[in-house]
Design a protein around this motif. Structure first.
Motif, PDB file in Angstrom:
ATOM      1  N   SER A   2       0.831  -1.200   0.000  1.00  0.00           N
ATOM      2  CA  SER A   2       0.000   0.000   0.000  1.00  0.00           C
ATOM      3  C   SER A   2       0.870   1.255   0.000  1.00  0.00           C
ATOM      4  O   SER A   2       2.060   1.218   0.293  1.00  0.00           O
ATOM      5  CB  SER A   2      -0.909   0.002   1.229  1.00  0.00           C
ATOM      6  OG  SER A   2      -0.143   0.229   2.395  1.00  0.00           O
ATOM      7  N   ALA A   3       0.235   2.377  -0.338  1.00  0.00           N
ATOM      8  CA  ALA A   3       0.942   3.658  -0.355  1.00  0.00           C
ATOM      9  C   ALA A   3       1.435   4.030   1.040  1.00  0.00           C
ATOM     10  O   ALA A   3       2.523   4.574   1.196  1.00  0.00           O
ATOM     11  CB  ALA A   3       0.034   4.748  -0.907  1.00  0.00           C
ATOM     12  N   VAL A   7       5.402   4.812   2.273  1.00  0.00           N
ATOM     13  CA  VAL A   7       5.837   6.013   2.991  1.00  0.00           C
ATOM     14  C   VAL A   7       6.480   5.634   4.321  1.00  0.00           C
ATOM     15  O   VAL A   7       7.412   6.289   4.779  1.00  0.00           O
ATOM     16  CB  VAL A   7       4.641   6.972   3.219  1.00  0.00           C
ATOM     17  CG1 VAL A   7       5.015   8.119   4.124  1.00  0.00           C
ATOM     18  CG2 VAL A   7       4.119   7.476   1.884  1.00  0.00           C
ATOM     19  N   TYR A   8       6.002   4.552   4.914  1.00  0.00           N
ATOM     20  CA  TYR A   8       6.500   4.127   6.226  1.00  0.00           C
ATOM     21  C   TYR A   8       7.988   3.791   6.199  1.00  0.00           C
ATOM     22  O   TYR A   8       8.718   4.110   7.125  1.00  0.00           O
ATOM     23  CB  TYR A   8       5.698   2.921   6.710  1.00  0.00           C
ATOM     24  CG  TYR A   8       6.162   2.377   8.028  1.00  0.00           C
ATOM     25  CD1 TYR A   8       5.778   2.982   9.215  1.00  0.00           C
ATOM     26  CD2 TYR A   8       6.996   1.266   8.100  1.00  0.00           C
ATOM     27  CE1 TYR A   8       6.198   2.502  10.436  1.00  0.00           C
ATOM     28  CE2 TYR A   8       7.415   0.778   9.317  1.00  0.00           C
ATOM     29  CZ  TYR A   8       7.018   1.397  10.477  1.00  0.00           C
ATOM     30  OH  TYR A   8       7.444   0.916  11.684  1.00  0.00           O
ATOM     31  N   LYS A   9       8.455   3.151   5.122  1.00  0.00           N
ATOM     32  CA  LYS A   9       9.839   2.676   5.057  1.00  0.00           C
ATOM     33  C   LYS A   9      10.861   3.813   5.199  1.00  0.00           C
ATOM     34  O   LYS A   9      11.756   3.724   6.034  1.00  0.00           O
ATOM     35  CB  LYS A   9      10.049   1.900   3.758  1.00  0.00           C
ATOM     36  CG  LYS A   9      11.236   1.020   3.787  1.00  0.00           C
ATOM     37  CD  LYS A   9      11.047  -0.061   4.829  1.00  0.00           C
ATOM     38  CE  LYS A   9      12.052  -1.150   4.641  1.00  0.00           C
ATOM     39  NZ  LYS A   9      12.032  -2.110   5.726  1.00  0.00           N
ATOM     40  N   PRO A  10      10.789   4.911   4.416  1.00  0.00           N
ATOM     41  CA  PRO A  10      11.769   5.991   4.596  1.00  0.00           C
ATOM     42  C   PRO A  10      11.681   6.657   5.968  1.00  0.00           C
ATOM     43  O   PRO A  10      12.694   7.048   6.541  1.00  0.00           O
ATOM     44  CB  PRO A  10      11.452   6.995   3.488  1.00  0.00           C
ATOM     45  CG  PRO A  10      10.492   6.354   2.587  1.00  0.00           C
ATOM     46  CD  PRO A  10       9.925   5.158   3.274  1.00  0.00           C
ATOM     47  N   ALA A  76       5.245   1.353  14.836  1.00  0.00           N
ATOM     48  CA  ALA A  76       4.255   0.362  14.411  1.00  0.00           C
ATOM     49  C   ALA A  76       2.880   0.683  14.991  1.00  0.00           C
ATOM     50  O   ALA A  76       1.863   0.594  14.289  1.00  0.00           O
ATOM     51  CB  ALA A  76       4.699  -1.034  14.837  1.00  0.00           C
ATOM     52  N   LYS A  77       2.850   1.072  16.253  1.00  0.00           N
ATOM     53  CA  LYS A  77       1.567   1.428  16.870  1.00  0.00           C
ATOM     54  C   LYS A  77       0.976   2.676  16.223  1.00  0.00           C
ATOM     55  O   LYS A  77      -0.219   2.756  15.957  1.00  0.00           O
ATOM     56  CB  LYS A  77       1.739   1.645  18.374  1.00  0.00           C
ATOM     57  CG  LYS A  77       1.833   0.369  19.147  1.00  0.00           C
ATOM     58  CD  LYS A  77       1.826   0.660  20.638  1.00  0.00           C
ATOM     59  CE  LYS A  77       1.524  -0.599  21.392  1.00  0.00           C
ATOM     60  NZ  LYS A  77       1.179  -0.340  22.777  1.00  0.00           N
ATOM     61  N   GLY A  78       1.817   3.677  15.976  1.00  0.00           N
ATOM     62  CA  GLY A  78       1.344   4.893  15.328  1.00  0.00           C
ATOM     63  C   GLY A  78       0.846   4.632  13.920  1.00  0.00           C
ATOM     64  O   GLY A  78      -0.198   5.147  13.507  1.00  0.00           O
ATOM     65  N   PHE A  79       1.577   3.802  13.171  1.00  0.00           N
ATOM     66  CA  PHE A  79       1.160   3.455  11.811  1.00  0.00           C
ATOM     67  C   PHE A  79      -0.179   2.751  11.830  1.00  0.00           C
ATOM     68  O   PHE A  79      -1.073   3.080  11.045  1.00  0.00           O
ATOM     69  CB  PHE A  79       2.233   2.562  11.176  1.00  0.00           C
ATOM     70  CG  PHE A  79       1.892   2.101   9.780  1.00  0.00           C
ATOM     71  CD1 PHE A  79       2.101   2.931   8.702  1.00  0.00           C
ATOM     72  CD2 PHE A  79       1.359   0.844   9.569  1.00  0.00           C
ATOM     73  CE1 PHE A  79       1.786   2.515   7.410  1.00  0.00           C
ATOM     74  CE2 PHE A  79       1.040   0.409   8.301  1.00  0.00           C
ATOM     75  CZ  PHE A  79       1.254   1.244   7.220  1.00  0.00           C
ATOM     76  N   ALA A  80      -0.331   1.782  12.729  1.00  0.00           N
ATOM     77  CA  ALA A  80      -1.594   1.043  12.821  1.00  0.00           C
ATOM     78  C   ALA A  80      -2.738   1.959  13.223  1.00  0.00           C
ATOM     79  O   ALA A  80      -3.851   1.833  12.699  1.00  0.00           O
ATOM     80  CB  ALA A  80      -1.457  -0.111  13.804  1.00  0.00           C
ATOM     81  N   ALA A  81      -2.486   2.894  14.106  1.00  0.00           N
ATOM     82  CA  ALA A  81      -3.543   3.802  14.547  1.00  0.00           C
ATOM     83  C   ALA A  81      -3.968   4.763  13.442  1.00  0.00           C
ATOM     84  O   ALA A  81      -5.148   5.084  13.300  1.00  0.00           O
ATOM     85  CB  ALA A  81      -3.078   4.596  15.779  1.00  0.00           C
ATOM     86  N   ASP A  84      -5.006   1.983  10.064  1.00  0.00           N
ATOM     87  CA  ASP A  84      -5.751   0.739  10.283  1.00  0.00           C
ATOM     88  C   ASP A  84      -5.177  -0.416   9.477  1.00  0.00           C
ATOM     89  O   ASP A  84      -5.889  -1.308   9.039  1.00  0.00           O
ATOM     90  CB  ASP A  84      -7.245   0.917   9.960  1.00  0.00           C
ATOM     91  CG  ASP A  84      -7.958   1.766  10.990  1.00  0.00           C
ATOM     92  OD1 ASP A  84      -7.535   1.768  12.155  1.00  0.00           O
ATOM     93  OD2 ASP A  84      -8.932   2.450  10.615  1.00  0.00           O
ATOM     94  N   GLU A  85      -3.845  -0.380   9.227  1.00  0.00           N
ATOM     95  CA  GLU A  85      -3.149  -1.465   8.517  1.00  0.00           C
ATOM     96  C   GLU A  85      -2.110  -2.062   9.458  1.00  0.00           C
ATOM     97  O   GLU A  85      -1.543  -1.372  10.296  1.00  0.00           O
ATOM     98  CB  GLU A  85      -2.417  -0.919   7.278  1.00  0.00           C
ATOM     99  CG  GLU A  85      -3.314  -0.480   6.165  1.00  0.00           C
ATOM    100  CD  GLU A  85      -2.520  -0.093   4.932  1.00  0.00           C
ATOM    101  OE1 GLU A  85      -1.616  -0.847   4.545  1.00  0.00           O
ATOM    102  OE2 GLU A  85      -2.797   0.972   4.390  1.00  0.00           O
ATOM    103  N   ASP A  86      -1.859  -3.343   9.260  1.00  0.00           N
ATOM    104  CA  ASP A  86      -0.839  -4.041  10.032  1.00  0.00           C
ATOM    105  C   ASP A  86       0.439  -4.087   9.198  1.00  0.00           C
ATOM    106  O   ASP A  86       0.393  -4.252   7.983  1.00  0.00           O
ATOM    107  CB  ASP A  86      -1.320  -5.457  10.345  1.00  0.00           C
ATOM    108  CG  ASP A  86      -0.435  -6.176  11.335  1.00  0.00           C
ATOM    109  OD1 ASP A  86       0.428  -5.526  11.942  1.00  0.00           O
ATOM    110  OD2 ASP A  86      -0.620  -7.392  11.504  1.00  0.00           O
ATOM    111  N   LEU A  87       1.593  -3.923   9.839  1.00  0.00           N
ATOM    112  CA  LEU A  87       2.857  -3.923   9.115  1.00  0.00           C
ATOM    113  C   LEU A  87       3.340  -5.326   8.750  1.00  0.00           C
ATOM    114  O   LEU A  87       4.213  -5.464   7.903  1.00  0.00           O
ATOM    115  CB  LEU A  87       3.949  -3.226   9.949  1.00  0.00           C
ATOM    116  CG  LEU A  87       3.803  -1.732  10.031  1.00  0.00           C
ATOM    117  CD1 LEU A  87       4.791  -1.155  11.042  1.00  0.00           C
ATOM    118  CD2 LEU A  87       4.036  -1.107   8.682  1.00  0.00           C
ATOM    119  N   SER A  88       2.806  -6.354   9.353  1.00  0.00           N
ATOM    120  CA  SER A  88       3.312  -7.707   9.068  1.00  0.00           C
ATOM    121  C   SER A  88       2.783  -8.279   7.786  1.00  0.00           C
ATOM    122  O   SER A  88       2.101  -7.784   7.038  1.00  0.00           O
ATOM    123  CB  SER A  88       2.986  -8.640  10.216  1.00  0.00           C
ATOM    124  OG  SER A  88       1.639  -8.587  10.575  1.00  0.00           O
TER     125      SER A  88
END
Length: 88
Positions: A2-3, A7-10, A76-81, A84-88
């Protein structure tokens, strides 16, 4: 992928760099409190004992590991919040 994950990786890489700087500062502060008259030992400095060098390396590794884990967990918690996507 996903987009949001793109963005999360950098942001994760930048956070890791900042985390390393924070961990280095924390280690320096702790070492100064343990041994205020001396700088942290350089492993190539043969005038320092192996015990001192290994203790410093262990403490530094512990601090880096804890800081990195805390940052990764928070991200990870901030991204999920936010997404609403899981990083795994």
């Amino acid at each position: 992928m996903s987009a949001a994950k793109t963005v999360y990786k950098p942001l994760s890489i930048a956070s890791s760099v900042v985390g390393g700087l924070i961990a280095g500062k924390i280690f320096t502060e702790i070492w100064q409190r343990i041994n205020p008259d001396d700088e942290e030992p350089d492993p190539k400095d043969l005038s320092r004992t192996a015990r001192e060098v290994f203790i410093a390396a262990a403490v530094q590794g512990l601090i880096v590991g804890v800081v990195r884990a805390a940052l990764a967990r928070g991200q990870a918690k901030g991204f999920a919040a936010l997404t609403d996507e899981d990083l795994s």
